[in-house]
Write an enzyme that holds these catalytic residues in place. Sequence first.
Site: not given
Ligand code: G1P
Ligand code: ZN
Length: 542
Positions: A114-115, A278, A280, A282-283, A377
């Site tokens: 992801s990010h 981000d 991938d 989704d954000r 998302k």
């Molecule tokens: C974090 C975000 C959560 C999101 C997840 C995946 O998870 O807080 O809302 O769904 O990344 O993108 P966390 O690191 O808090 O468990």
């Molecule tokens: Zn992501």
Amino acid sequence: MAIRIVATEPYPDQRPGTSGLRRKTRVFETRPHYLENFVQSVFDWLGDPGGCTFVLGGDGRYFNDRAIQILLRMMAANGVGRVLVGRDGLLSTPAASHLIRKYGARGGFILTASHNPGGPEGDFGIKYNIENGGPAPAGVTEAIFARSRRITRFRVLEAPDLDLSTPGETRLGGMRVTVLDPVADYAELLAGLFDFDAIRVLFAGGFRFLFDAMHGVTGPYARRIFVEMLGAPADSVLRGDPRPDFGGLHPDPNLARCRDLVARMNGPGAPDLGAAADGDGDRNMILGPGLFVTPCDSLALLADRADLAPGYRGRLTGVARSMPTSRALDRVAAARGLALFETPTGWKYFGDLLDAGRIQLCGEESFGTGSDHLREKDGIWAVLFWLQMLAARGTGVRELVHDHWCRFGRDYYTRHDYERLDPAVGEGILEDLRRRLPALPGTGIGGARVTAADDFAYRDPIDGSLSEHQGIRLLFDDGSRIVYRLSGTGTEGATLRVYMERHETRELFADTQEMLAPVIARGREIADLPGRTGRRAPDVVT
Ligand code: G1P
Ligand code: ZN
């Protein structure tokens, strides 16, 4: 081509977190069969896939290319009938979710962290999504984890790498491989939800837009959809070429990580709308000229204005937010007679509510917004929704947001993260709060009284499953709220997240950190954050 059965030893740490199995890249790269073990555990849990279709793709980060080839050989050896793979192994997370649904696939593998940063010193990850297109729910990830503890062998086809650079059909052993344009199906889906003609008129009228793809996977999606299909100027897309190391940066769309975008949105002659996604895809982050729209407010606005988008007009019956997300959405739900669900953190908890038609829109404070159009998302979708609102209303981002606050009040909101803590320190903070919970209601702290305190637990209304210990939640008599939880996505030590908010109906245009100063001080005092973390301030403030 022969199928090889390779002996392997189990790893004890392959339990997926909030969003898949995420580790330092070097763990995947150097620990023997680390990836293979996890993939085989999924197939061992699935049983014979019996010729089913699967979707495969990733965000293009370092090791994506090699992992894709390993997965293809393992899928072929495990009886997969057909695999749909993005060109060059690329698929955004929302596009992968859509493909699973559209082609009736049994499931899909998404390669992403992801990010999180990429590269040999960064992070890598793999996520399994089920046939509804969404992340595997907790029961499934636990079952996969259980298999990974007992694994003794994996299956792999002896075959050379496939060329994935051109769309088309090929075979790998008995498996059909379809290389797809990663954007086409997804763009078609979105064109059916929004009034693209109206958005085209907006751009033709000189509307100025900036989208920061952060060298993640969304560059090609943004070029096709915003520039080619909707007519935005070509230079609207920043950092549009996907890179294995995201240009050495953190592909996380927030104010700290999108410096150029933020500077231009705050500078003279700022564009009308700024946005980012981000690694991938989704954000999302939404900005107006000189204005940051919090993800919590963005979600509330979309819910309130859903009728402006053809795909949602007259269709909304319910909405959901993760527990730590602000209650701005609740106010819209109450005003519009929508059912409201409060779920634990993580997109996987929205899946069955969406499947059951109980909700159509949902989101999280962590820059995640989405709907029932797929089961992840979706960053580009959120940006299109904003373009749609702006096109339909003929006003700016600032006017829309201010109008919202005037009608519903403003939920001042901030999240403070303490990163890379000793895991024992992180656990200790939550355990201590948990122990003190029964005594907290009624006590006065920092000028306010605790009215309710609990350790959030969620009973899923569809499948009845119970998820406990999802965050410590404190409510105060001045309308403020503080939530403490530990991150489930980190790859280094523990991250403590403290979410703070307060609803305000009179002073609508003040600075967030200033408005929340008493709540922030209270949050530090209650959990003795300076004492326990040894830090005077959080590492990240959102
Ligand atoms: C974090 C975000 C959560 C999101 C997840 C995946 O998870 O807080 O809302 O769904 O990344 O993108 P966390 O690191 O808090 O468990
Ligand atoms: Zn992501």
